[in-house]
Design an enzyme around this catalytic site. Structure first.
Site, PDB file in Angstrom:
ATOM      1  N   GLU A  48       0.868  -1.176   0.000  1.00 58.51           N
ATOM      2  CA  GLU A  48       0.000   0.000   0.000  1.00 58.51           C
ATOM      3  C   GLU A  48       0.901   1.222   0.000  1.00 58.51           C
ATOM      4  OE1 GLU A  48      -3.565  -1.905   2.757  1.00 58.51           O
ATOM      5  OE2 GLU A  48      -2.748   0.067   3.259  1.00 58.51           O
ATOM      6  N   ASP A  59      -5.815   9.735  10.285  1.00 55.39           N
ATOM      7  CA  ASP A  59      -4.467   9.226  10.492  1.00 55.39           C
ATOM      8  C   ASP A  59      -3.915   9.628  11.841  1.00 55.39           C
ATOM      9  OD1 ASP A  59      -4.053   7.859   8.091  1.00 55.39           O
ATOM     10  OD2 ASP A  59      -3.767   9.756   7.043  1.00 55.39           O
TER      11      ASP A  59
END
Lengths: 265, 410
Positions: A48, A59
């Site tokens: 990824e 995040d």
């Protein structure tokens, strides 16, 4: 069978979960992020690659730091494509899933973005802030280009949603292990996570389901029964700490991914 | 793009939460889908519940202090020599700004949903201060996210938040202002949405937060309409409502009850923060034609670069220092119901000086932006035009900046 499915079935043949790594494109430099990809691809099954955004709403600190670093050194979406292109032409290349926030795609142009994904052999996409059903249109555009749109499922996903999301998903589903931003400490027992994971698998056993969030060297082996496991924040953290200690992030990350792989063999 | 009449603007979105088909929505991580859906169900039920409305009105009246004053600024009117200038002194409200309405409603909703903790963002510190006040009132634990830069420049509100027993979490990422505080607050909610309620401090964020905030601040125009009718016996033939616009919560609330009037009769003028006149940075996405992008879960006009990275803003007023703007205002702009313009830092300071010289009100730097435009436009307007400026915050929090820039001691 497409490359993502192939990666899963290869891991299955070896009796282990697929190992998915997450790094941010351009972290800590454009050159190094390519080098990191090349070196970890010996151990990882799917890579990824984050395209950085400066206002991320999901995040944690580690990935934020990596993203800010990448933006600061001038990483643009064209650089992200270039990194993937170079990686894909290398010897040990692996399937690549780009991951990021929708605004970057919106500004680039959705169709242009998907065309460039196709051109640069990108295999899948994870868009953090484009949940189901809002993602239906975009996901079907992906399907037309044979790009896997990865649906996310979380512990808060209701049963009704779960059924619909699995039905609309392509060949990979991402289960978020717990209520957390990325990189949080695993606050749910592995047993509970696997229990939830199995609920998804029961709806459609043929869909590859990976587990992510809070996975580290310590926790990874306890989740071995999943189709795949994603490790991101600890890798980003390793880059940060190697920079602080003036060590080479490429070898440090590569060693770490090797160790992670050994834990799930 | 057109506004519908007789339907509240907050309810004029489609099934995906978009106003005008493209502003707003829910660009959120999967984890937040459920808590957002829960909040939608609760709010949609309660806003039709008479008992709940009574409860709200009761708190607004007896605790917030409704109605806030509606006063004529006679000296200023005479000085300017044009339209009649009035002010709705919303800074009369408990705590000193309009943020109290949204904070009160969010705490009421949190209580009804059984949550014990509430988190919120703040820029100027007013949203944080009011949330901490309301949380204390309703017995909720409170966590306020605030940019490190704003903590430095808005100390009076920081102290107030702490004295209400709330925890302040300084945010050091990015520009260390409101935009980063909102991001950090949302991230906290992602990780704690099972136990914690979130209050977004303005008419921004995922669809439901825009709606709850707009619904709450509409108290301002509900009061104003009655006061105008009391004063003039009817809605004046030429009425102009000036309000500063950052996220857009006070302006939306100030205008909401007047939406259905023709704009030739009741005109809305939104004043964004133009930043320092010498700087290219600003916080005025509507005025300067920023492109549509996604910020904090909603599509809106937002300052961003070609790549879609959100740009840093600059404004003397922490409360307006935000790169995006409410989807409701994007909708009002594109449907041409409201007109938007900007005032610079210098304009706002000058307006503050003029207003405080002639009148006994003390608008903070945010409404000073609105006063700036109202004063300069009033000069050219006929004497039978009624200009009303929402003085939505008190200058107490700005005393350090005012002393430095103007040598004025509050």
């Amino acid at each position: 069978m497409n490359s993502i499915s192939k990666a899963f079935s290869l891991a299955k043949k070896e009796g282990r979960p697929a190992l998915l790594t997450y790094t941010v494109a351009g972290d800590n430099s454009k050159k190094n992020s390519l080098k990191i990809l090349k070196s970890i691809s010996k151990y990882a099954d799917i890579c990824e690659l984050g395209f950085p955004h400066n206002t991320p709403i999901a995040d944690g600190g580690q990935i934020q730091t990596s993203s800010y670093r990448a933006i600061k050194n001038g990483t643009k979406i064209q650089d992200v494509f270039k990194i993937v292109k170079d990686f894909k032409s290398s010897k040990f290349s692996k399937p690549v899933i780009l991951m990021g926030y929708f605004n970057i795609i919106l500004q680039y142009g959705q169709n242009k973005f998907l065309n460039d994904c196709k051109k640069n052999k990108i295999d899948g996409l994870i868009i953090v802030d484009l949940p189901w059903p809002e993602n239906k249109k975009f996901a079907s555009k992906c399907r037309k280009k044979a790009i896997c749109f990865v649906q996310l499922i979380s512990p808060t996903t209701s049963k009704r949603r779960l059924n619909s999301i699995v039905k609309d998903s392509h060949n990979m589903i991402y289960y978020i292990s717990m209520l957390s931003t990325t990189g949080g400490k695993l606050k749910v027992s592995p047993k509970k996570i696997i229990y939830n994971y199995k609920k998804i698998k029961r709806i459609n056993p043929r869909k590859n389901c990976v587990i992510g969030f809070g996975i580290t060297e310590k926790t990874i082996s306890s989740l071995k029964s999943a189709d795949g496991l994603v490790v991101g924040s600890v890798i980003c953290k390793e880059i940060t700490s190697s920079l602080n200690k003036r060590q080479n992030p490429v070898t440090k990350v590569s060693n770490m991914v090797k160790k992670l792989k050994n834990k799930i063999l | 793009m057109k506004l519908k009449k007789k339907i509240s603007v907050i309810d004029q979105h489609d099934k995906f939460g978009f106003w005008g088909g493209k502003f707003g929505g829910n660009f959120v991580p999967e984890t937040l889908k459920k808590p957002i859906n829960d909040l939608e169900l609760l709010f949609n039920k309660l806003k039709k519940d008479k008992k709940f409305l009574n409860e709200r009105d009761n708190y607004f009246k007896n605790w917030v202090g409704a109605p806030t004053r509606f006063i004529k600024l006679s000296n200023l009117t005479e000085h300017v020599g044009g339209a009649e200038i009035w002010s709705k002194v919303v800074s009369d409200a408990n705590g000193g700004a309009h943020k109290i309405y949204n904070a009160t409603v969010h705490c009421l909703l949190a209580k009804k949903s059984g949550k014990r903790i509430i988190c919120g963002d703040t820029g100027a510190g007013y949203a944080g201060k009011m949330l901490s006040m309301a949380a204390k009132k309703f017995g909720l634990k409170c966590k306020i996210f605030m940019g490190a830069k704003d903590i430095k420049r808005q100390q009076p509100n920081v102290k107030a938040i702490k004295s209400n027993g709330a925890e302040i979490v300084p945010v050091y990422s990015g520009s260390q202002t409101l935009v980063d505080a909102v991001s950090e607050c949302m991230r906290f909610w992602v990780a704690n949405c099972d136990t914690t309620a979130m209050c977004v401090g303005s008419t921004v964020g995922p669809n439901i937060f825009v709606k709850i905030c707009g619904w709450s601040t509409s108290q301002i125009s509900r009061e104003l309409k009655i006061q105008i009718l009391d004063e003039f016996g009817k809605i004046p033939r030429r009425l102009k409502l000036y309000n500063c616009v950052g996220g857009g919560s006070s302006s939306f609330g100030f205008w909401n009850e007047f939406m259905d009037y023709d704009k030739k009769q009741v005109e809305f003028i939104g004043v964004e923060a133009g930043g320092p006149s010498k700087s290219k940075k600003h916080a005025a996405p509507l005025t300067y034609g920023s492109k549509i992008g996604i910020l904090h879960g909603a599509a809106q006009y937002v300052n961003q670069n070609l790549e879609g990275q959100i740009e840093e803003t600059e404004s003397i007023s922490a409360g307006l220092d935000y790169p995006g703007v409410s989807p409701l205002h994007c909708f009002l702009k594109d449907s041409k119901r409201a007109r938007y313009t900007a005032a610079s830092d210098e304009d706002a300071l000058k307006a503050f000086k003029i207003v405080t010289k002639y009148e006994s009100i003390r608008p903070s730097l945010e409404p000073s932006h609105a006063f700036s435009v109202a004063i300069s436009e009033s000069k050219k307007l006929s004497k039978d035009t009624i200009v009303i400026v929402n003085s939505c915050g008190d200058a107490q929090k700005d005393r350090k900046i005012l002393k430095k820039k103007l040598g004025i001691k509050l």
